[in-house]
Enzyme design. Structure first.
Site, PDB file in Angstrom:
ATOM      1  N   GLY A  86      48.202  42.107  38.717  1.00 27.28           N
ATOM      2  CA  GLY A  86      48.691  41.955  37.344  1.00 27.28           C
ATOM      3  C   GLY A  86      50.129  41.486  37.395  1.00 27.28           C
ATOM      4  O   GLY A  86      50.786  41.594  38.433  1.00 27.28           O
TER       5      GLY A  86
ATOM      6  N   CYS B 296      47.128  44.233  45.122  1.00 25.29           N
ATOM      7  CA  CYS B 296      48.431  43.810  44.588  1.00 25.29           C
ATOM      8  C   CYS B 296      48.958  44.833  43.586  1.00 25.29           C
ATOM      9  O   CYS B 296      49.289  45.947  43.962  1.00 25.29           O
ATOM     10  CB  CYS B 296      48.323  42.392  44.027  1.00 25.29           C
ATOM     11  N   TYR B 297      48.976  44.518  42.280  1.00 27.07           N
ATOM     12  CA  TYR B 297      49.411  45.519  41.294  1.00 27.07           C
ATOM     13  C   TYR B 297      48.567  46.787  41.423  1.00 27.07           C
ATOM     14  O   TYR B 297      49.075  47.908  41.356  1.00 27.07           O
ATOM     15  CB  TYR B 297      49.286  44.938  39.881  1.00 27.07           C
TER      16      TYR B 297
ATOM     17  N   HIS C  74      45.803  39.435  48.263  1.00 22.38           N
ATOM     18  CA  HIS C  74      44.628  39.089  47.438  1.00 22.38           C
ATOM     19  C   HIS C  74      43.465  38.658  48.340  1.00 22.38           C
ATOM     20  O   HIS C  74      43.388  37.491  48.729  1.00 22.38           O
ATOM     21  CB  HIS C  74      44.967  37.935  46.490  1.00 22.38           C
TER      22      HIS C  74
ATOM     23  N   GLU D 137      40.546  38.152  47.467  1.00 21.13           N
ATOM     24  CA  GLU D 137      39.574  37.365  46.692  1.00 21.13           C
ATOM     25  C   GLU D 137      39.838  35.862  46.747  1.00 21.13           C
ATOM     26  O   GLU D 137      38.967  35.075  46.399  1.00 21.13           O
ATOM     27  CB  GLU D 137      39.537  37.854  45.234  1.00 21.13           C
TER      28      GLU D 137
ATOM     29  N   ASP E  90      24.591  26.020  28.355  1.00 19.14           N
ATOM     30  CA  ASP E  90      24.337  27.433  28.053  1.00 19.14           C
ATOM     31  C   ASP E  90      23.237  27.596  27.000  1.00 19.14           C
ATOM     32  O   ASP E  90      22.294  28.370  27.190  1.00 19.14           O
ATOM     33  CB  ASP E  90      25.624  28.134  27.563  1.00 19.14           C
TER      34      ASP E  90
ATOM     35  N   LYS F 101      29.006  30.547  34.933  1.00 22.65           N
ATOM     36  CA  LYS F 101      28.500  29.187  34.719  1.00 22.65           C
ATOM     37  C   LYS F 101      27.666  28.680  35.905  1.00 22.65           C
ATOM     38  O   LYS F 101      26.631  28.050  35.713  1.00 22.65           O
ATOM     39  CB  LYS F 101      29.707  28.268  34.513  1.00 22.65           C
TER      40      LYS F 101
END
Ligand code: XMP
Length: 520
Positions: free
Chosen positions: A65, A92-93, A179, A181, A237, A376
């Site tokens: 964050g 992180c945060y 991070h 990710e 979609d 998506k």
């Protein structure tokens, strides 16, 4: 629609406002485990999730964050999360927040770390199991943990961060300053799967190919003999939602496609080709005259959008009334729910992306959103499984107000015809050059500027057309594409030759920001 299986094993990602919460969730899903993002500011959501025995929450990840934990308005959560025995991983945060909640000390780092950094693993742990002792990670922080709380120990450091990762001595609680990710963290996916599979003990049972059959069964069970209606825009979609519900209830579904008269060449035909043999009721409403009448004399972009949206709703309301449908089907996908703050909540009628909203006058018994938990790329995979045509799967984003926002000034049938011809040339040339799949969007815009030219041996005075081609990941930012000059030239020559009214062609070299993708 309720989730496919509320009891499925879930990893919660608490989104503290970092850029990467979706990425964390995506990595977890790619590992084969279901994950949901929750806004920690909505404490009641979190509480509801944790206390609801029908949710099988196997672990919680606290995301990064933008704030410092000691800033006044930093997002906090209830400390008792540390005592629930649920595995926790702070990133992180989130890493700093866990230490802060457990009475550790956080402060500005002596040297901030931004970008690729090497960490050195100092101690064995489940979270860094099988990770190289020296490995590259992605750091992005100004604060650091200065002192760990009691019962916590450091397990890795970097040159500037003595406590780059920690673990609780007894409980399954971990933190990483970096991070995992993002792809720049070399062994990041392994780190996340250590948490999800090794520590939380999740089974890898979130598989997109199981989704279609499960969704069809669930729709059948819910809807039974009732009738459903869907606004089919032709975007991926709503097309996939239509196809899925169509597989479940066939003729009890009516798909309403409104041809506003402001579609691109071939658009309505493509929809017809894709859905006419699908076993559903496909209703194409040709409403061009209605839209042109409503738009007569209107020049303001915002007014155009508003009028298009209102007219669309009126038409859909009329059709829904005729159909007497009990359920409304929508193509809401997971990021739509998260963005509108609805994740974790019951279905709510969302603002339809393509238009200004959906019918308020019609009361439906319920809303069916079969894609509400999907990203998506998952929707694309399902589209392929359902054998939707490539034209639909790879359709570029197209604004709901259609060509109305690509014609500067008043919209008239004549101007639409000019733009349709030019737009088709842009699309054909880019597709023929084999570069279409590298681009986010490419299209033509009809300006209200005139220019002198020569056509044949005569002076001509015609309109200026612009065309635009962009690269983007998510439409939030975009860069104009550096198209080969040969493609630009061919487009230009063809438009001036084949579209009589055009005397000049320009290529739009504006990024977003400062521009937007559409001109209006
Ligand atoms: P802008 O012009 O805001 O566009 O940079 C961002 C992306 O959104 C698309 N767009 C729309 N899509 N309804 C939609 O469904 C709309 O009213 C609309 N307006 C813009 C645009 O094509 C781009 O991909």
């Amino acid at each position: 629609m309720a989730s496919i299986n509320k009891k499925r094993e879930t990893i919660i990602v608490l989104d503290f406002g970092g850029q990467y919460a979706h990425l964390i969730s995506k990595v977890i899903r790619n590992i084969g485990v279901y994950s949901e993002i929750i806004d920690p500011k909505k404490q009641e959501n979190l509480k509801e999730f944790l206390e609801n025995s029908t949710n099988n929450i196997k672990g919680i990840i606290l995301s990064g964050g933008p704030k410092s934990v000691y800033e006044n308005n930093a997002i906090m959560i209830n400390k008792n999360i540390l005592e629930k025995g649920i595995p926790l991983l702070g990133l992180c945060y989130g890493h700093q927040l866990i230490a802060h909640m457990a009475n550790g000390k956080i402060g500005p780092a002596e040297k901030k770390e931004f970008g690729e950094t090497e960490i050195i693993i100092d101690k064995q742990s489940k979270i860094l199991n099988s990770i190289d002792k020296h490995t590259k990670v992605w750091m992005n922080h100004g604060d650091s943990i200065l002192k760990l709380p009691n019962n916590y120990e450091s397990i890795a450091h970097s040159a500037n961060t003595p406590i780059a990762a920690f673990k609780h001595k007894k409980l399954p609680i971990y933190g990483m300053q970096w991070h995992p990710e993002v792809s720049h963290t070399k062994q990041g996916t392994k780190m996340i799967s250590n948490f999800v599979l090794g520590i939380c003990k999740c089974k890898r049972n979130w598989k997109i190919n199981k989704f279609v059959q499960a969704a069809i069964m669930q729709i059948k069970n819910r809807v039974k003999e009732s009738r459903c209606i869907v606004a089919l825009s032709g975007g991926i979609d709503s097309s996939v939602a239509t196809a899925l519900v169509g597989k479940a209830i066939s003729k009890n579904l009516t798909a309403v496609y409104v041809d506003t008269g402001l579609m691109r060449t071939g658009e309505t035909e493509d929809i017809y080709a894709a859905f006419s043999d699908f076993g559903i009721n496909l209703k194409i409403v040709y409403a061009g005259t209605r839209f042109f009448t409503a738009l007569k004399g209107i020049k303001s972009p915002e007014q155009k959008r508003k009028i298009m949206g209102m007219e669309f709703i009126k038409i859909f309301e009329e059709e829904a009334k005729k159909e007497k449908a009990d359920y409304l089907v929508q193509g809401t996908i997971y990021p739509d729910r998260v963005e509108s703050g609805m994740a974790g909540n019951a279905a709510v009628i969302k603002r339809h992306h393509n238009v200004g909203g959906l019918p308020k006058k019609i009361k439906f018994k319920g809303i069916i959103e079969p894609l509400e938990d999907l990203y998506k790329d998952d929707v694309k995979k399902i589209a392929k499984e359902l054998k939707l045509p490539e034209k639909i799967i790879n359709r570029q984003p197209f604004p709901g107000p259609g060509l109305a926002v690509r014609i500067i000034g008043e919209v008239t049938p004549k101007k639409v015809a000019i733009l349709q011809k030019a737009d088709l040339i842009v699309r054909e040339e880019i597709e023929n050059a084999g570069i279409a799949n590298r681009l986010w969007q490419y299209f033509a815009v009809l300006s209200d500027t005139y220019a002198v030219g020569i056509k044949g041996d005569n002076r001509a005075y015609g309109q200026v057309i612009a065309f635009r081609a962009l690269n983007s990941r998510d439409a939030m930012t975009a860069k104009f594409a550096e198209l080969p000059w040969s493609v630009i030239r061919r487009i230009s020559i063809r438009i001036t030759n084949e579209v009589n009214e055009i005397t000049r062609v320009v290529y739009d070299t504006t990024d977003k920001p400062p521009g937007t993708i559409e001109w209006e």
